[in-house]
Design an enzyme around this catalytic site. Structure first.
Site, short mmCIF file in Angstrom:
data_model
loop_
_atom_site.label_atom_id
_atom_site.label_comp_id
_atom_site.label_asym_id
_atom_site.label_seq_id
_atom_site.Cartn_x
_atom_site.Cartn_y
_atom_site.Cartn_z
N LYS A 34 0.84 -1.21 0.00
CA LYS A 34 0.00 0.00 0.00
C LYS A 34 0.86 1.25 0.00
O LYS A 34 2.07 1.18 0.28
CB LYS A 34 -0.91 -0.03 1.23
CG LYS A 34 -0.14 -0.03 2.55
CD LYS A 34 -1.03 -0.33 3.74
CE LYS A 34 -0.22 -0.37 5.02
NZ LYS A 34 -1.02 -0.84 6.16
N ARG A 148 -10.19 -0.26 15.49
CA ARG A 148 -10.49 0.46 14.24
C ARG A 148 -11.53 -0.36 13.47
O ARG A 148 -12.64 -0.51 13.96
CB ARG A 148 -9.21 0.66 13.40
CG ARG A 148 -8.13 1.47 14.09
CD ARG A 148 -6.97 1.81 13.15
NE ARG A 148 -6.61 0.70 12.25
CZ ARG A 148 -5.46 0.60 11.61
NH1 ARG A 148 -4.54 1.53 11.73
NH2 ARG A 148 -5.22 -0.43 10.82
N TYR A 279 16.18 30.69 4.58
CA TYR A 279 15.04 31.41 5.14
C TYR A 279 15.16 31.56 6.66
O TYR A 279 15.50 30.60 7.35
CB TYR A 279 13.74 30.66 4.84
CG TYR A 279 13.33 30.69 3.39
CD1 TYR A 279 12.94 31.88 2.78
CD2 TYR A 279 13.32 29.52 2.63
CE1 TYR A 279 12.56 31.90 1.45
CE2 TYR A 279 12.93 29.53 1.30
CZ TYR A 279 12.56 30.73 0.71
OH TYR A 279 12.17 30.74 -0.59
N MET A 327 11.86 24.35 0.03
CA MET A 327 11.10 23.43 -0.81
C MET A 327 12.03 22.66 -1.75
O MET A 327 11.83 21.47 -2.00
CB MET A 327 10.03 24.18 -1.61
CG MET A 327 9.07 23.26 -2.33
SD MET A 327 7.81 24.13 -3.27
CE MET A 327 6.72 24.69 -1.98
C1 LIG Z 1 -0.22 -1.82 6.79
C2 LIG Z 1 -0.79 -3.06 7.34
C3 LIG Z 1 0.00 -4.20 7.57
C4 LIG Z 1 1.50 -4.20 7.41
O1 LIG Z 1 2.08 -3.80 8.61
P1 LIG Z 1 3.68 -3.71 8.81
O2 LIG Z 1 3.82 -3.26 10.20
O3 LIG Z 1 4.15 -2.70 7.82
O4 LIG Z 1 4.22 -5.06 8.54
C5 LIG Z 1 -0.63 -5.37 7.98
N1 LIG Z 1 -1.96 -5.40 8.19
C6 LIG Z 1 -2.75 -4.31 8.02
C7 LIG Z 1 -4.19 -4.40 8.28
C8 LIG Z 1 -2.19 -3.11 7.61
O5 LIG Z 1 -2.97 -2.04 7.47
#
Ligand SMILES: *Cc1c(COP(=O)(O)O)cnc(C)c1O
Length: 389
Positions: A34, A148, A279, A327
């Protein structure tokens, strides 16, 4: 020479996955790619992870799933369900996050499995699967204490799994949970094992009724914390990138950092004592010195909060970053005598000669975690892969 580049060592990424596979024994590795592979590039990360033994890929959003499927990295590049130009990849794809109705169609088009934790969403998913003529693969999510997404009530999880299994348009693929404190072995007051103890009977009940389901819970930290958390599959993100899930030393777990952030010294200037830089004049030369200007800034994802508070590697040595990060530029004090010439490589993250600056070091300075350091590198920095996936 490029202005700036994030170099991605795919051989290291593959080796990190092999390392995790060895730790996991019979459990499968699901590589989490992701957020553009935590800033490393999702497609390249996905390919190297699969080469390293990952048999599933996970993303957070439907658009991320569609990107992988379109590239043939996972799922099926067949958005219309018409047979598609590309064959199935053989790599399972899982979208972890909460999805809107429109995103459900995108995820199903990518042949991604989806997460479910309410009967209402299950109904929606069944309806969309029927409408699209697609069988939706479902992973039912238990909230064992993260607070969550997911259902808190284990009985509700078992009932949801039953409902999925009974629907001809749905396929029960998994039951899962997520840990809140796997990465805090010293401070979590046993919460990790409490979560595990809550999830185990739920997973067992679902597995007893539906023996084919994949049970999964572990993130990277949990893989190293306890084999009890491995179940059938682990979802590893941070560790595949060679970042330490515990924010210390990745090499202590046999992991190798994958990303380095490199630029160059574009100008070298003599500063008389008292001359300020940048800056707000946040730094003034305490004595005559040489200052190098590096064309990299917060427009590239180098956080401005590192102003006057990090090192940069040039010619195999650490030099202090001085003044405000702008920047597009940052500045480095090269000292009263220097042989550094314009064109010399400058490294913000990574190794140069015997010296190394890791994402963990920058994270500690920023009071954040290594995840955010690499994920924050912006698209203006091209990713260049090295090594064989
Ligand atoms: C991002 C995520 C992971 C991966 O976690 P890491 O700590 O990066 O290994 C696993 N499960 C869920 C639900 C996540 O959102």
């Amino acid at each position: 020479m490029e202005r700036a580049v994030a170099r991605i060592d795919l051989g290291a990424l593959r080796a990190n996955c092999e390392r995790l596979r060895a730790e996991l024994g019979d459990a499968r590795l699901c590589a989490v790619v992701k957020a553009n592979g935590y800033g490393h590039g999702a497609l390249d990360a996905a390919r190297a992870a699969v080469a390293g033994g990952a048999s599933a890929l996970a993303v957070a959003t439907a658009a991320e799933a569609a990107e992988l499927a379109a590239a043939g990295a996972a799922g099926r590049a067949d958005p219309d369900g018409a047979g598609g130009a590309r064959p199935e990849s053989g790599v399972d794809l899982l979208t972890l996050g909460a999805l809107t109705e429109a995103e459900v169609d995108v995820a199903l088009g990518a042949d991604s499995a989806l997460s479910v934790w309410t009967p209402g969403f299950l109904d929606l998913l069944g309806a969309r699967a029927r409408a699209l003529g697609r069988r939706a693969r479902v992973h039912v999510k238990h909230d064992s204490g993260m607070g969550r997404l997911g259902a808190f009530d284990g009985e509700a999880v078992v009932r949801l799994a039953r409902a999925v299994a009974a629907d001809p348009d749905l396929e029960l693929a998994g039951v899962w949970t997520h840990f809140a404190t796997a990465d805090e072995p010293d401070d979590d007051e046993g919460y990790f094992f409490e979560q595990l103890a809550r999830f185990e009977p739920v997973a067992e009940a679902v597995h007893a009724e539906h023996p084919g389901v994949t049970v999964h819970a572990a993130n990277s930290a949990a893989v190293f914390r306890s084999a009890r958390s491995h179940f059938d599959m682990a979802r590893c993100g941070v560790a595949i990138y060679g970042l330490d899930p515990f924010q210390l030393d990745p090499t202590a777990h046999g992991l190798t950092p994958v990303l380095s952030l490199r630029s160059h010294v574009a100008a070298v200037k003599r500063f008389p004592a008292g001359q300020s830089v940048g800056y707000g004049r946040r730094w003034r030369a305490p004595a005559d010195t040489w200052v190098g200007v590096v064309p990299l800034g917060y427009g590239d994802g180098v956080r401005r909060a590192l102003t006057n508070d990090c090192d940069v590697l040039v010619a195999g040595r650490r030099y202090p970053l001085v003044g405000t990060i702008s920047m597009d530029n940052l500045t480095v004090d090269l000292g009263p005598e220097t042989t550094v010439e314009p064109g010399a490589e400058a490294v913000l993250i990574g190794r140069q000669g015997e010296e190394e600056i890791r994402a963990e070091e920058l994270a500690a300075r920023l009071d954040t975690i290594n995840y955010e350091v690499t994920t924050a590198i912006l698209p203006r920095v091209p990713r260049r892969t090295t090594g064989d996936a």
